[in-house]
Design a protein around this motif. Structure first.
Motif, PDB file in Angstrom:
ATOM      1  N   ALA A1235       1.550  -1.328  -0.060  1.00 30.28           N
ATOM      2  CA  ALA A1235       0.108  -0.144  -0.100  1.00 30.28           C
ATOM      3  C   ALA A1235       0.899   1.500   0.137  1.00 30.28           C
ATOM      4  CB  ALA A1235      -0.770   0.109   1.497  1.00 30.28           C
ATOM      5  N   VAL A1236       0.588   1.841  -0.890  1.00 27.94           N
ATOM      6  CA  VAL A1236       1.306   3.392  -1.023  1.00 27.94           C
ATOM      7  C   VAL A1236       0.419   4.666  -1.072  1.00 27.94           C
ATOM      8  CG1 VAL A1236       3.296   2.205  -2.680  1.00 27.94           C
ATOM      9  CG2 VAL A1236       1.092   3.555  -2.911  1.00 27.94           C
ATOM     10  N   ALA A1237       1.035   5.638  -0.320  1.00 25.46           N
ATOM     11  CA  ALA A1237       0.179   6.968  -0.551  1.00 25.46           C
ATOM     12  C   ALA A1237      -0.432   7.145  -1.588  1.00 25.46           C
ATOM     13  CB  ALA A1237       1.431   8.265   0.043  1.00 25.46           C
ATOM     14  N   PRO A1238      -0.877   7.478  -2.067  1.00 28.73           N
ATOM     15  CA  PRO A1238      -2.172   7.976  -3.251  1.00 28.73           C
ATOM     16  C   PRO A1238      -1.177   9.018  -4.117  1.00 28.73           C
ATOM     17  CG  PRO A1238      -3.042   9.221  -1.055  1.00 28.73           C
ATOM     18  CD  PRO A1238      -2.044   8.034  -0.199  1.00 28.73           C
ATOM     19  N   SER A1239      -1.284   9.081  -5.176  1.00 28.40           N
ATOM     20  CA  SER A1239      -0.681  10.219  -6.036  1.00 28.40           C
ATOM     21  C   SER A1239      -1.195  11.559  -6.259  1.00 28.40           C
ATOM     22  CB  SER A1239       0.327   9.982  -7.405  1.00 28.40           C
ATOM     23  OG  SER A1239      -0.614   8.923  -7.831  1.00 28.40           O
ATOM     24  N   ILE A1240      -2.146  11.562  -6.310  1.00 21.65           N
ATOM     25  CA  ILE A1240      -3.194  12.659  -6.078  1.00 21.65           C
ATOM     26  C   ILE A1240      -4.377  12.682  -4.540  1.00 21.65           C
ATOM     27  CG2 ILE A1240      -5.028  13.799  -7.895  1.00 21.65           C
ATOM     28  CD1 ILE A1240      -3.533  12.191 -10.273  1.00 21.65           C
ATOM     29  N   VAL A1241      -4.639  13.542  -4.527  1.00 13.46           N
ATOM     30  CA  VAL A1241      -5.378  13.536  -3.389  1.00 13.46           C
ATOM     31  C   VAL A1241      -6.325  14.828  -3.604  1.00 13.46           C
ATOM     32  CG1 VAL A1241      -3.861  12.509  -1.510  1.00 13.46           C
ATOM     33  CG2 VAL A1241      -3.731  15.067  -1.969  1.00 13.46           C
ATOM     34  N   VAL A1242      -7.589  15.232  -2.634  1.00  8.01           N
ATOM     35  CA  VAL A1242      -8.981  16.015  -3.390  1.00  8.01           C
ATOM     36  C   VAL A1242      -7.886  17.307  -2.067  1.00  8.01           C
ATOM     37  CG1 VAL A1242     -11.068  16.814  -2.515  1.00  8.01           C
ATOM     38  CG2 VAL A1242     -10.054  14.424  -4.301  1.00  8.01           C
ATOM     39  N   THR A1243      -7.938  18.010  -2.498  1.00  7.71           N
ATOM     40  CA  THR A1243      -7.101  19.272  -0.894  1.00  7.71           C
ATOM     41  C   THR A1243      -8.684  20.379  -0.877  1.00  7.71           C
ATOM     42  OG1 THR A1243      -6.274  20.708  -3.156  1.00  7.71           O
ATOM     43  CG2 THR A1243      -4.871  19.233  -1.889  1.00  7.71           C
ATOM     44  N   SER A1244      -9.763  20.553  -0.999  1.00  7.01           N
ATOM     45  CA  SER A1244     -10.368  21.353  -1.349  1.00  7.01           C
ATOM     46  C   SER A1244     -11.601  20.057  -0.289  1.00  7.01           C
ATOM     47  CB  SER A1244     -11.177  21.788  -3.098  1.00  7.01           C
ATOM     48  OG  SER A1244     -11.794  20.478  -3.271  1.00  7.01           O
ATOM     49  N   ASP A1245     -12.437  20.634   0.117  1.00  9.42           N
ATOM     50  CA  ASP A1245     -13.430  21.192   0.970  1.00  9.42           C
ATOM     51  C   ASP A1245     -12.782  19.901   2.031  1.00  9.42           C
ATOM     52  OD1 ASP A1245     -15.968  20.623   2.627  1.00  9.42           O
ATOM     53  OD2 ASP A1245     -16.799  18.691   0.820  1.00  9.42           O
TER      54      ASP A1245
END
Length: 1652
Positions: A1235-1245
């Motif tokens: 398991a790895v950290a997601p390469s893309i995350v949501v920064t809003s809300d």
């Protein structure tokens, strides 16, 4: 050498230069070639010069040379060019030859130097009797000799070639001088040809310029004509465009102004409401914070008072107990302490009273100064002694300094004699503080010390006036005086004054410089003592040319109180004469003084410098380096170093090593505690003061200090009543010491007995230094001399010595064999050196304990003079070494230290060296000694760990040999190296090949061929089912992403015949039955793995597909913990913010408040925070999840999922009865889950991945923005999953690449439509909403990268928005209106939906039209191409049509009324516009607005259009109304009638048309008769002729009421005599009578057309 000096500068030889040996043959050919052209040129020049011609022929030849002359000239030019080329080549060749000659000479010099060095080496080696080296060097010398001879030959050849080349070069130069005339004639001919060509080119260029100018003038004429035409057309077009734009700008300006005023009013109102609300909120918060701060401050003050009271009570009780324990009287002690406190209170009161008195004195002095200033203005001030300050000034200065807080102010005191008082040596010692004044109350006050009496009574009184000599006393003749004496005195004084500074000229020379020379030149009083008197005589010598005078002017102002000059003027002094001056110095202060004694001579002023120096220390060492030279080991040598003090002040000195530290008196940096605090306050601030003093002392780089705790404790414990002196109340002096890192002390150098003491003035002290070498080698030590006087710098000196060892020595005093094993042979060589010049006999001895293990070969040997000797050391440790070695072997550390001795003949001291070795074993141990693998499937491998321990201190290589095929050992296949004392973990992997019982042994061998065995046993199992994959390695999966893998469960058991194939069984047991076999995967709880199906049955020969999904997630417990920590920090910040104001108010107790806050924060938390249960849908939970996701570092897990097997079908079991699963027939599925950290995350809300659009009206759209960020370290290519094309969700801005660290905002649109009410999309689904019953759409958007994907859940509810409009059709006709009047019409819009709808109204005439901005006006286009819906506009710039309201919100089920106003300002029939109603940024309704305007109340409609529907924007001035009424203008109306002729049997209907006559309702009066008629009459003439032509008109006359219209019907049937090929055209007059009379000419055009 002279030839070389005359050579030109040489250039570098090219790489392609020929060799020197080949050059002499090539040099002859260029020389021959150079001579041949000259001969030919001379032959050609001879006939030409010897045959004279006639003048005319010669003139013609000059004008145009003949062909032979041109040929000869060309040949001469070729010869000259060839000669120049040969000359250049020869110059280059000469330069290369000279370079080669120079290189040859350099090589010869180098070879000569090498011969000299080789000869020197040969001589040295012959002296050393090294014949081999001598032979080698002689061979080298012969080789160098040959090279030198070759270089000489080469140099001679090169010199010969160079001489030949130079001779050829001289011949070329001679020949070039002979052909100089030919060269000049060739150059003149070339110049003449060049001039002729230039002239012809200039003429041709002039002709071309004239032709081009003519062409250019014609082109410019044509361009000017075309430009003039284009300009006229452009001006005409620009005028039309400007008129159009001007009208539009006016309209837009009026609209913007109106809208701006409305918006400004709304903005101001909203801003005022917000400001009012903000002020109220701020007031409430301020009140709340102030109340909280006041409560906290009161509570802290109460706690502070209680703590102080308790501390005082505890201290009193402790003191009472201590007094009682000592046998004293506790009551008396308490009384004494109370009296002490009262005394301190009295002191404080006295100090305050003293401060008040000081202020009174200052105010009184200010008042007196003001009065004195006013008195000075009225009368002149009395004379005062120069340079002596008055008492009032001194008192004022003292009081001012004391009021400013200076602790080092000196009280003013005055001497009784004429000299000034000497200042104190140190301001710190003489400082008078407030505490000292309080402690000495019995002494006289400072007023008694400062208010001294004047020398003359009444001198300081205000009314004192200085005594003036009466005039009669001043003119009185002295006793014995005569008038002649007075005259002589006056003439002498006048002569002296007139000749003070005049030029002195003697023998024509003017004197310049000092008139008198002083001997000595500097009057210097050295090392004076205060109070003593010093005298010096100074001789002044006349250095001028003639007789001169000398007069004493005095000394400078700072020296007048200490220097007295005795000088008797000698009168006129001749040149070279001298006089004496006595200078007396009486020092009163201990300070350096500088100045000068001034004299006046005839030529000007001159001065003698004077200097007074206090006693100082001038310390120096006689040497900086002490070199002892070379001494043998054990000898002793001594040297002395002299410390000299050339100054008049003594000090204390100390000699020590430069690396040692010295104590420094830190009393200067001591801190003083003010007596304003009580004893209790001081005990509280002791720690603060000590920490501050430490920081202050650590900041000093020269003396880092530490405060001793003993003095701190003594300062507090020893404060007895009898010790309360003022000196202790001022401060505590702390002693500090320099602490430097200790260095290794050198014992070879030692100081004598005198290392410290006192050195007097003008004296010296000798300190002995002893050198006792212990170890051979060079020794260097650095010493320093420190002094108590801080002004004396530290002196350093170095001591150097060399220790020499005995003649025979061993370079390595220790032979280290490192780590050795038992029963292994180790060898080393010991090298022995001698510096003796004679051969010595050596004997090597081994201690008797180790003679069975160590051997030195040979035992006896001879070492030659100045050489070395090698001895072989053999070490073979036996197992009995620990017992045999005895004291030389340490059994715990296994270290062997054995002394070895070398005895030298005629030398008492033997040479010793030590044998060092660590003896260790070679055993390896396998743990455990036996391994039982148990039951193991043939499809799997069982792994167990075995520990291999190395008991040796050396690394050992090992390997497992002879392994069976079903056993594997890892790592490195059972081979490797085990480190010392290391336990290496090995994996023994057992994979059976068939079902049976296994018993075997594994053998491990070490590098010395020792064997160690491991016993193993196991049972092989053949299960009835098998898996297609026993190990699944998932790809690196991001958090909350899913990876899926598939496998098959296979049943290959078809027959019980064990002879043809292996049948399933356990070990040697019975075979499993053939039939359906069930399986079940047993997943542990809380595992991010999903297996589907997890239970199933497989028939024989079949397989079952199983899907395994891996979805990593963060543990909910971890998320709750992170959210709880965030809430805790927020609560701590809030609680700490409340104490900030309190801490600022009381900075002295800030440290205590900080400690209390830390304790409270660590022990107490809000109870509601501890009991709070954080929900997964809360904002805190989402924020914690997003934070942990961003900081996730990755995780790798291995899971083993067992799959149990049972015979039978799962459908055959009864109820919930489980099948009989066998524990031995179990398959295992291994899962690798990274398991790895997601390469893309949501920064809003706050990181939410669910976007809820809420309720949106169907047909409208809502937009949400979701920010995504690339948190990986590389750029990513992004792909988005395809949303349902028929669904309501749309991704408006997909991204293709997202750089590292960048953020992209996705715009998502939700547009619900009616389709989601019936059938959901393939990837979206809809569910009824509970509140409104509308469907809720949900869809998933996957953002896919090569490192994972991010899923966004999109939800929204579509609500049907239905609106109805009261206007039927798409046109709202406002009818006819009188110009400059207005008419209004209204319509309604109803909201039938369940949502409030925001609406706005737009008119095309007020909306921007960028696409048609640069097009031609519509009236220039044809009728079929006109698409403009905006017609004629007002000339005033105001809009023709207006609508109210323009925007708003319609509530559900409500109606909205709209009012449309038509306001034309001039007459036109083509007013038009388009009205659009926008609901939620979408056009819902639109219709056209039309209207017409007339200047009068009647109008006629109908007929065919005869003009364009767009009018000119220029205002056409109208004529006078009265004149226009009288003049009847005929207005044409064209009526076209088409009679459709059908078949012969079918009757055709008549052709019909209509005209509308109307009367406009108006409120204006007639300008002529001031009345307005109520109706309009109309009449049509020539009715009879029209009827004859086939026309029928009804009615032909009538009237129309106001606000009504009447229709005139026109029909036509072709008469019998009508010609179809020629249309019929007739006309009639239509007259209208209303406020004016208007006449229309109606033209009827009738024709017959054929119809189908």
């Amino acid at each position: 050498m002279e030839e070389d000096a005359s050579l030109p500068p040489e250039e570098t030889l090219s790489d392609g230069a020929p060799l020197v040996e080949d050059e002499p043959d090539e040099l002859e050919e260029p020389e021959f070639v150079a001579e041949s052209p000259s001969a030919e040129a001379a032959g050609r020049a001879g006939p030409r010069s010897s045959s004279p011609g006639k003048g005319q022929g010669a003139g013609r030849r000059r004008q145009r040379p003949a062909a032979p002359d041109r040929v000869r000239a060309a040949q001469r030019r070729q010869d000259l060019s060839r000669l120049d080329k040969l000359q250049e080549e020869k110059v280059l060749f000469i330069q290369k030859t000279r370079e080669e000659l120079r290189a040859s000479r350099q090589r010869m010099d180098l070879v000569a130097k090498q011969q000299e060095s080789v000869a020197a080496k040969v001589a040295a080696e012959r002296e050393a009797n090294n014949m081999a080296a001598v032979g080698r060097l002689e061979a080298a010398s012969r080789r160098l000799r040959l090279e030198l001879e070759e270089e000489r030959d080469l140099q001679s050849r090169v010199t010969a070639v160079l001489q030949e080349s130079e001779r050829a070069m001289w011949h070329m130069e001679i020949r070039e001088g002979q052909l100089e005339g030919v060269r000049k004639s060739a150059q003149e001919e070339a110049a003449a040809a060049e001039r002729f060509l230039q002239k012809r080119a200039a003429e041709q260029l002039r002709k071309e310029a004239e032709a081009s100018g003519k062409v250019e003038r014609n082109r410019l004429l044509r361009v000017r004509k075309s430009t003039h035409l284009q300009k006229e057309l452009g001006l005409r077009h620009q005028k039309l465009v400007e008129d159009t734009q001007r009208s539009r700008r006016q309209a837009v300006r009026f609209l913007k102004a109106s809208l701006g005023r409305v918006r400004e009013r709304e903005r101001k109102a909203e801003l005022e409401s917000r400001q009012h609300m903000q002020r109220r909120m701020d007031a409430v918060l301020t009140l709340k914070n102030s109340i909280t701060a006041n409560r906290e401050t009161l509570r802290k003050f109460q706690a502070w008072g209680q703590a102080r009271a308790e501390l005082a009570e505890q201290r009193a009780q402790a003191e009472k107990e201590a007094v009682l324990a000592q046998g004293g009287d506790a009551f008396r002690h308490l009384c004494h302490q109370r009296r002490q406190q009262e005394l301190e209170a009295q002191n404080r009161a006295f100090e305050e009273q003293q401060q008040l008195r000081k202020h009174e004195i200052v105010s009184r002095i200010l008042k007196e100064e003001a009065e004195e200033e006013s008195r000075k203005k009225r009368q002149p001030a009395p004379p005062r002694a120069v340079g002596r300050p008055s008492l009032r000034d001194k008192t004022w200065g003292y009081v001012a300094d004391l009021c400013e807080g200076s602790s080092t102010v000196e009280p003013p005191c005055y001497l009784q004699d004429d000299s000034l008082a000497a200042p104190r040596p140190s301001s710190l010692v003489q400082a008078i503080s407030s505490e000292s004044v309080q402690g000495d109350q019995g002494s006289s006050g400072w007023e008694a010390e400062t208010l001294a009496m004047p020398e003359i009574p009444g001198l300081w009184t205000e009314g004192y006036e200085p005594y003036q000599v009466p005039k009669e006393d001043a003119d009185r003749k002295p006793v014995g005086g005569m008038k002649m004496d007075k005259d002589i005195r006056e003439r002498t004084v006048q002569r002296l004054r007139s000749g003070v500074t005049h030029r002195q000229v003697a023998s024509g020379r003017e004197f310049k410089g000092h008139p008198f020379n002083s001997k000595p030149k500097l009057i210097h009083f050295k090392d004076f003592d205060v109070g003593k008197v010093y005298k010096k005589k100074v001789t002044l010598i006349n250095a001028t040319y003639t007789v001169t005078h000398c007069k004493l002017l005095g000394v400078e102002e700072p020296l007048r109180d200490f220097i007295h000059i005795d000088f008797d003027p000698p009168g006129p002094m001749s040149a070279g004469m001298s006089c004496k001056v006595l200078v007396t110095f009486k020092p009163m202060i201990n300070r350096d003084l500088e100045g000068s004694v001034s004299f006046l001579a005839q030529t000007g002023r001159f001065s003698v410098p004077l200097k007074c120096s206090t006693k100082k220390c001038s310390l120096s060492l006689d040497k900086e380096v002490i070199d002892f030279g070379s001494h043998g080991v054990g000898e002793t040598a001594s040297r002395t170093i002299t410390l000299t003090n050339a100054g008049g002040l003594g000090t204390r000195f100390k000699f020590l090593l430069a690396s040692k530290s010295c104590e420094v008196d830190g009393s200067q940096s001591a801190m003083k505690i003010s007596s304003l605090f009580t004893y209790d306050d001081k005990t509280f601030y002791d720690k603060i003061i000590s920490s501050f003093s430490e920081q202050q002392m650590e900041g000093n780089e020269s003396s880092p200090t530490d405060v001793t705790s003993q003095k701190e404790s003594g300062k507090l414990d020893n404060m007895e009543p009898e010790e309360g002196r003022p000196a202790e109340s001022e401060g505590v002096a702390m002693t500090t010491a320099m602490t430097l890192p200790p260095n290794e002390e050198h014992t070879e150098f030692s100081l004598g007995e005198i290392t410290e003491g006192e050195i007097g003035p003008f004296s010296s002290i000798k300190v002995p230094i002893t050198f006792t070498p212990m170890v051979p080698g060079m020794i260097h030590t650095r010493f320093k001399v420190t002094f108590r006087n801080q002004q004396c710098p530290t002196l350093y000196f170095n001591v150097v010595g060399i220790a020499v060892d005995v003649p025979v020595w061993v370079p390595k005093a220790s032979v280290d064999l490192k780590i050795c094993m038992y029963d292994r042979l180790y060898q080393d060589s010991v090298l022995v050196h001698t510096r003796s010049k004679a051969a010595l006999r050596l004997k090597f001895e081994v201690c008797k304990e180790l003679r069975g293990h160590v051997e030195l070969l040979p035992e006896t040997g001879y070492i030659q003079a100045l050489s070395s000797y090698s001895v072989q050391l053999k070490f073979l440790p036996r197992q009995s070494l620990p017992e045999d070695a005895g004291k030389y072997f340490d059994k715990e550390t296994r270290v062997l230290e054995a002394p070895m001795t070398i005895r030298v003949a005629d030398q008492i001291k033997p040479v010793e060296f030590t044998l060092h070795a660590i003896v260790t074993t070679s055993d390896l141990e396998l743990s455990p000694s036996g391994v039982d693998f148990g039951y193991c499937s043939i499809y799997e491998a069982v792994r167990t760990q075995v520990s291999l321990c190395n008991h040796s201190l050396l690394p050992q290589e090992f390997g497992f040999v002879g392994l069976p095929k079903f056993v594997d050992i890892q790592p490195n296949d059972g081979f490797g190296t085990v480190l010392p004392l290391e336990a290496l973990q090995l994996d023994v992997i057992f994979q059976p090949t068939k079902a049976k019982e296994y018993n075997f042994e594994l053998v491990c061998k070490s590098e010395i061929n020792r064997c160690f065995k491991l016993t193993c046993r196991a049972v092989g199992v053949h299960p009835p089912l098998e898996l297609s994959h026993y190990q699944i390695r998932f790809a690196a999966t991001s958090l909350y992403d899913t990876s899926v893998a598939t496998l098959c469960v296979i049943n290959s058991h078809l027959s019980m015949n064990s002879l043809t194939h292996a049948v399933p069984r356990v070990g040697s047991g019975g075979a499993s039955p053939v039939g359906p076999t069930s399986f079940e995967f047993l997943l542990p709880p809380d595992l991010p793995i999903t297996i589907s199906p997890s239970v199933g049955t497989v028939l024989p020969g079949k397989r079952c597909l199983v899907q395994v999904a891996f979805r990593p997630e963060l543990p909910s417990k971890l998320i709750h913990q992170e959210a709880f920590q965030a809430l805790t920090k927020e609560a701590e910040v809030k609680s700490s913010g409340k104490d900030t104001a309190t801490q600022r108010k009381d900075p002295r107790r800030q440290s205590v408040s900080t400690l209390w806050l830390q304790n409270q924060a660590s022990t107490s938390q809000p109870p509601d925070l501890q009991k709070q249960d954080i929900k997964s849908s809360s904002q805190e939970h989402q924020a914690a999840r997003a934070s942990l996701t961003r900081s996730f570092q990755g995780k790798f897990d291995k899971f083993v999922v067992p799959c149990v097997i049972a015979s039978g079908d799962t459908k055959d079991r009864k109820g919930t009865e489980p099948l009989s699963f066998s524990p031995h027939n179990t398959l295992y599925l291994e899962l690798w889950c990274p398991a790895v950290a997601p390469s893309i995350v949501v920064t809003s809300d706050r990181g939410r991945t669910v976007s809820n659009f809420g309720d949106v009206a169907v047909g409208h759209h809502s937009i949400k923005k979701v920010s995504i960020q690339n948190i990986s370290a590389e750029d990513l290519d992004v792909k988005c999953s395809v949303l349902n094309p028929n669904g309501p969700f749309v991704l408006m801005n997909p991204v293709s690449k997202l750089p590292s660290g960048e953020t992209h905002v996705l715009e998502l649109s939700f547009s619900p439509n009616e389709s989601i009410l019936l059938l959901p999309g393939r990837s979206s689904h809809s569910a009824p909403c509970r509140e409104s019953g509308s469907p809720q759409a949900q869809e998933t958007l996957d953002i896919i990268t090569r490192r994972g994907s991010l899923s966004l859940t999109l939800t929204g509810t579509g609500v049907a928005s239905v609106t109805t409009c009261s206007i039927e059709g798409d046109v709202l006709n406002m009818g006819y209106v009188i110009a400059r009047e207005s008419v209004s019409s209204g319509f309604k819009l109803q909201n039938n939906s369940a949502l409030p709808i925001k609406f706005s109204v737009q008119l095309d005439s007020l909306s921007p039209r960028t696409e048609n901005q640069h097009q031609l006006p519509q009236f220039l286009a044809s009728r079929t191409q006109r698409t403009e819906v905006v017609g004629t506009q007002n000339h005033s710039g105001q809009s023709v049509f207006s609508v109210v309201p323009i925007e708003g919100i319609m509530d559900p089920g409500r109606e909205q009324d709209f009012t449309v106003t038509f306001s034309p300002d001039h007459e036109s029939r083509y007013f038009s516009d388009r009205l659009q109603i926008v609901l939620e940024k979408k056009i819902s309704h639109q219709f056209f607005l039309k209207g017409a305007a007339r200047e009068h109340m009647m109008f006629v409609e109908g007929g065919d259009p005869l003009d364009v529907p767009v009018e000119s924007l220029t205002v056409i001035p109208t004529s006078d109304p009265e004149r226009r009424e009288e003049a009847e203008e005929l207005k044409p109306i064209l009526v076209t009638l088409d009679y459709v002729q059908l078949e012969a049997d079918t009757p055709a209907p008549p052709a019909t048309r209509e005209l509308q006559v109307g009367c406009i309702r108006t409120t204006q009066l007639s300008p002529k008769k001031l009345r307005c008629p109520q109706m309009v009459e109309f009449s049509l003439d020539s009715i009879a002729s029209l009827q004859h032509k086939g026309f029928t008109i009804e009615p032909s006359k009538g009237y129309v009421e106001r606000g009504q219209t009447k229709t005139i019907s026109i029909s036509w049937v072709p008469p019998i005599d009508f010609d179809p090929d020629h249309p019929l055209m007739v006309s009639a007059l239509l007259q209208l009578r209303g406020d004016v009379k208007e006449t229309y000419k109606v033209v009827f055009v009738a024709q017959v057309v054929t119809g189908t």
